[in-house]
Design a protein around this motif. Structure first.
Motif, PDB file in Angstrom:
ATOM      1  N   ASP A  53       6.988   0.187   6.177  1.00  0.00           N
ATOM      2  CA  ASP A  53       6.688  -1.072   5.495  1.00  0.00           C
ATOM      3  C   ASP A  53       5.715  -1.945   6.305  1.00  0.00           C
ATOM      4  N   SER A  54       4.601  -1.356   6.691  1.00  0.00           N
ATOM      5  CA  SER A  54       3.579  -2.057   7.486  1.00  0.00           C
ATOM      6  C   SER A  54       3.091  -3.309   6.770  1.00  0.00           C
ATOM      7  N   ILE A  55       2.734  -4.319   7.567  1.00  0.00           N
ATOM      8  CA  ILE A  55       2.188  -5.554   7.002  1.00  0.00           C
ATOM      9  C   ILE A  55       0.700  -5.725   7.326  1.00  0.00           C
ATOM     10  N   ASP A  56       0.125  -4.773   8.048  1.00  0.00           N
ATOM     11  CA  ASP A  56      -1.316  -4.803   8.316  1.00  0.00           C
ATOM     12  C   ASP A  56      -2.022  -3.949   7.259  1.00  0.00           C
ATOM     13  N   ILE A  72       3.060  10.157   1.046  1.00  0.00           N
ATOM     14  CA  ILE A  72       3.289   8.877   1.694  1.00  0.00           C
ATOM     15  C   ILE A  72       4.606   8.287   1.207  1.00  0.00           C
ATOM     16  N   VAL A  73       5.447   7.909   2.164  1.00  0.00           N
ATOM     17  CA  VAL A  73       6.681   7.195   1.861  1.00  0.00           C
ATOM     18  C   VAL A  73       6.579   5.853   2.579  1.00  0.00           C
ATOM     19  N   SER A  74       6.484   4.765   1.809  1.00  0.00           N
ATOM     20  CA  SER A  74       6.373   3.419   2.393  1.00  0.00           C
ATOM     21  C   SER A  74       7.603   2.615   2.008  1.00  0.00           C
ATOM     22  N   GLU A  75       8.438   2.373   2.998  1.00  0.00           N
ATOM     23  CA  GLU A  75       9.655   1.599   2.782  1.00  0.00           C
ATOM     24  C   GLU A  75      10.240   1.219   4.135  1.00  0.00           C
ATOM     25  N   PRO A  76      11.076   0.211   4.154  1.00  0.00           N
ATOM     26  CA  PRO A  76      11.722  -0.145   5.430  1.00  0.00           C
ATOM     27  C   PRO A  76      12.587   1.022   5.932  1.00  0.00           C
TER      28      PRO A  76
END
Length: 122
Positions: A53-56, A72-76
């Motif tokens: 869960d990047s913020i950049d 791609i798996v984007s999650e905390p």
């Protein structure tokens, strides 16, 4: 094109390689990481990115580099090892490797690994 088809035919008998990369806010190096994997001549692989869960701009860079090999798996997540275990659960290859987000592979690395594992299966 003929050479590429011959290489893909030969690879069908070689093991699939799953590369797992865990990243969080890694915009500085992730492009080089992705390029080092996607430019391998050995094509029987998947690259699994677990993005914490990047913020950049990491997620944007990942989406700009989508390919058939990239998942791609984007999650905390609950930290580095939780993210690595998520990647392993998604992996479908016979060989699993971990590539840190600020690292890269030299050209030909997958071919060397696949050949070795095929010659020495035990």
């Amino acid at each position: 094109m003929l050479l590429k088809n011959i290489m893909h035919q030969e690879e069908k008998n070689l093991p699939k390689i799953s590369i797992i990369t865990v990243v969080k806010n890694g915009e500085k190096h992730i492009s080089e990481n992705l390029k080092s994997v996607s430019s391998q001549t050995y094509q029987n692989f998947e690259h699994i990115i677990i993005n914490g869960d990047s913020i950049d701009n990491t997620k944007k860079i990942l989406l700009q580099n989508k390919s058939d090999h990239l998942r791609i798996v984007s999650e905390p997540d609950n930290g580095l090892y939780d993210a690595m275990n998520k990647g392993i659960k998604h992996a479908t290859g016979e060989i699993i490797g971990i590539l840190n987000s600020d690292d890269y592979f030299y050209q030909g690395a997958f071919s060397i690994v696949a050949k070795y594992f095929s010659e020495y299966p035990t």
